[in-house]
Each structure stands twice: as C-alpha cells, then as structure tokens.
Design an enzyme around this catalytic site. Sequence first.
Site, PDB file in Angstrom:
ATOM      1  N   CYS A 155       0.769  -1.055  -0.028  1.00 57.75           N
ATOM      2  CA  CYS A 155       0.069   0.075  -0.185  1.00 57.75           C
ATOM      3  C   CYS A 155       0.768   1.337  -0.036  1.00 57.75           C
ATOM      4  O   CYS A 155       1.766   1.549   0.734  1.00 57.75           O
ATOM      5  CB  CYS A 155      -0.813   0.016   1.320  1.00 57.75           C
ATOM      6  SG  CYS A 155      -2.087   1.598   1.492  1.00 57.75           S
ATOM      7  N   CYS A 168       0.335   3.329   3.576  1.00 58.69           N
ATOM      8  CA  CYS A 168       1.112   2.856   4.881  1.00 58.69           C
ATOM      9  C   CYS A 168       2.128   1.821   4.726  1.00 58.69           C
ATOM     10  O   CYS A 168       2.613   1.493   5.819  1.00 58.69           O
ATOM     11  CB  CYS A 168      -0.201   2.158   5.694  1.00 58.69           C
ATOM     12  SG  CYS A 168      -1.053   0.595   5.002  1.00 58.69           S
ATOM     13  N   CYS A 207      -6.677  -4.820 -19.204  1.00 66.64           N
ATOM     14  CA  CYS A 207      -7.640  -3.807 -18.849  1.00 66.64           C
ATOM     15  C   CYS A 207      -7.082  -2.469 -18.558  1.00 66.64           C
ATOM     16  O   CYS A 207      -7.855  -1.351 -18.278  1.00 66.64           O
ATOM     17  CB  CYS A 207      -8.237  -4.490 -17.461  1.00 66.64           C
ATOM     18  SG  CYS A 207      -7.516  -4.116 -15.980  1.00 66.64           S
ATOM     19  N   CYS A 222      -7.169  -1.171   1.644  1.00 62.77           N
ATOM     20  CA  CYS A 222      -6.004  -1.672   2.478  1.00 62.77           C
ATOM     21  C   CYS A 222      -6.759  -1.980   3.963  1.00 62.77           C
ATOM     22  O   CYS A 222      -7.455  -0.928   4.357  1.00 62.77           O
ATOM     23  CB  CYS A 222      -4.926  -0.800   2.490  1.00 62.77           C
ATOM     24  SG  CYS A 222      -3.690  -1.209   3.633  1.00 62.77           S
ATOM     25  N   CYS A 262      -5.044   0.707   6.619  1.00 65.90           N
ATOM     26  CA  CYS A 262      -5.254   2.242   6.779  1.00 65.90           C
ATOM     27  C   CYS A 262      -6.399   2.437   6.126  1.00 65.90           C
ATOM     28  O   CYS A 262      -6.864   3.718   5.695  1.00 65.90           O
ATOM     29  CB  CYS A 262      -3.915   2.797   6.142  1.00 65.90           C
ATOM     30  SG  CYS A 262      -3.743   2.796   4.373  1.00 65.90           S
ATOM     31  N   HIS A 304      -8.313   3.141  -0.449  1.00 70.92           N
ATOM     32  CA  HIS A 304      -8.939   2.647  -1.543  1.00 70.92           C
ATOM     33  C   HIS A 304      -7.845   2.140  -2.459  1.00 70.92           C
ATOM     34  O   HIS A 304      -6.915   2.744  -2.894  1.00 70.92           O
ATOM     35  CB  HIS A 304      -9.841   3.934  -2.372  1.00 70.92           C
ATOM     36  CG  HIS A 304     -10.217   3.308  -3.807  1.00 70.92           C
ATOM     37  ND1 HIS A 304     -11.377   2.487  -4.086  1.00 70.92           N
ATOM     38  CD2 HIS A 304      -9.897   3.513  -4.958  1.00 70.92           C
ATOM     39  CE1 HIS A 304     -11.588   2.148  -5.343  1.00 70.92           C
ATOM     40  NE2 HIS A 304     -10.601   2.984  -5.787  1.00 70.92           N
ATOM     41  N   HIS A 333     -10.995  -2.448  -7.282  1.00 66.72           N
ATOM     42  CA  HIS A 333     -12.073  -3.155  -7.583  1.00 66.72           C
ATOM     43  C   HIS A 333     -11.790  -4.554  -7.588  1.00 66.72           C
ATOM     44  O   HIS A 333     -10.781  -4.886  -8.287  1.00 66.72           O
ATOM     45  CB  HIS A 333     -13.332  -2.792  -8.292  1.00 66.72           C
ATOM     46  CG  HIS A 333     -13.923  -1.460  -7.906  1.00 66.72           C
ATOM     47  ND1 HIS A 333     -13.325  -0.289  -8.281  1.00 66.72           N
ATOM     48  CD2 HIS A 333     -15.080  -1.148  -7.347  1.00 66.72           C
ATOM     49  CE1 HIS A 333     -14.017   0.642  -7.702  1.00 66.72           C
ATOM     50  NE2 HIS A 333     -15.080   0.155  -7.132  1.00 66.72           N
ATOM     51  N   ASP A 342      -7.892 -17.189 -17.121  1.00 69.19           N
ATOM     52  CA  ASP A 342      -7.412 -18.701 -16.795  1.00 69.19           C
ATOM     53  C   ASP A 342      -6.576 -18.259 -15.601  1.00 69.19           C
ATOM     54  O   ASP A 342      -5.402 -18.384 -15.600  1.00 69.19           O
ATOM     55  CB  ASP A 342      -6.672 -19.156 -17.785  1.00 69.19           C
ATOM     56  CG  ASP A 342      -6.217 -20.585 -17.895  1.00 69.19           C
ATOM     57  OD1 ASP A 342      -6.664 -21.379 -16.866  1.00 69.19           O
ATOM     58  OD2 ASP A 342      -4.960 -20.817 -18.515  1.00 69.19           O
ATOM     59  N   ARG A 377     -10.268 -11.123 -10.519  1.00 64.28           N
ATOM     60  CA  ARG A 377      -9.513 -10.148 -10.776  1.00 64.28           C
ATOM     61  C   ARG A 377      -9.485  -8.864  -9.907  1.00 64.28           C
ATOM     62  O   ARG A 377     -10.551  -8.132  -9.734  1.00 64.28           O
ATOM     63  CB  ARG A 377      -9.994  -9.544 -12.562  1.00 64.28           C
ATOM     64  CG  ARG A 377      -9.041  -8.554 -12.977  1.00 64.28           C
ATOM     65  CD  ARG A 377      -9.091  -8.206 -14.346  1.00 64.28           C
ATOM     66  NE  ARG A 377     -10.557  -7.785 -14.642  1.00 64.28           N
ATOM     67  CZ  ARG A 377     -10.978  -6.576 -14.865  1.00 64.28           C
ATOM     68  NH1 ARG A 377     -10.105  -5.558 -14.528  1.00 64.28           N
ATOM     69  NH2 ARG A 377     -12.190  -6.268 -14.964  1.00 64.28           N
ATOM     70  N   CYS A 412      -8.778  -5.624  -9.693  1.00 64.12           N
ATOM     71  CA  CYS A 412      -7.938  -4.273 -10.665  1.00 64.12           C
ATOM     72  C   CYS A 412      -7.961  -3.363  -9.664  1.00 64.12           C
ATOM     73  O   CYS A 412      -8.635  -2.544  -9.294  1.00 64.12           O
ATOM     74  CB  CYS A 412      -9.472  -4.051 -11.264  1.00 64.12           C
ATOM     75  SG  CYS A 412      -8.999  -2.873 -12.474  1.00 64.12           S
TER      76      CYS A 412
END
Length: 139
Positions: A51, A54, A69, A100, A103, A106, A109, A117, A123, A125
């Site tokens: 992160c 933190c 993506c 996280c 802390c 964000h 998602h 596979d 996933r 993201c």
Amino acid sequence: MSDSLPGVGKIAKDWKSVLNPTEYAVLREAGTERPFTGEYWDTTTEGVYSCRACGTELFRSTEKFESHCGWPSFFEPLAEDRVRYLEDFSMGMKRVEVRCAACDSHLGHVFEGEGYDTPTDLRYCINSVSLRLEEKPVE
C-alpha cells in the site's frame, strides 16, 4: 478523520501532507487513474506490492496477470486479512471495492467470473498509484 477507523493511526491526521494530490484522490477519495497510464499496469518485475499510503504488503508479483484492462490485475491478495471489501454502487452498477485493511485506503475493485485462466477466477483491478513495488525474488 478519526483515529477510530479500521487500522488508521497517526498518519491519518493529515493524509494531504504525506500523499501527493493524485495519490490522495485515489487512496483517500476512491478515485481511479486512467487505464494504461499507471506505473505498474504492464510490469512483470518480481516483487511485493505494498500500500502506497501505509506500506502494508498486499500482493505478490506471482499473483499478477495480464488482463489487458489497463490496470494491474491480481488473482488474489497476499493474505485475505490484508484487504477488506465494500459494496460499491457508484457508476450505476454494483461492484466490490477493495481497500487496504491497515489504513482503509482505496485500492481498486475485485471482479469475479470474467473467465480469466487463473486459479481463483477473480480479478483484483488495482490502481498503480495505490501501490509501491519492492523488487525482490518472491518465494
């Protein structure tokens, strides 16, 4: 901001003094960086992703995969207790936000059932700006 939020300690008293404006917008205001612009979206360097706010270790390069993506994609976190999940109904759809656990920043998602596979069919993201890569061999 209250010190009583999950995992939030002294650093939470003034996030703007420790994060640059882009980091603040994503990590503290749940923003999103543009696809294919982040530092780690296509890196294959071995290491551990932490992160950016933190320093908690969140993902390993061995769980990173190419999803095309535009953001770094992982099929699982380093450990389930490193992240927490929130329902997100923004953008006119139901999604699962990943934060996280230490802390409450964000990260991005997580999406399920997209047919990649991977061992988990998940996933994660994640915004590059939410992460910091420590290059090292991963066991």
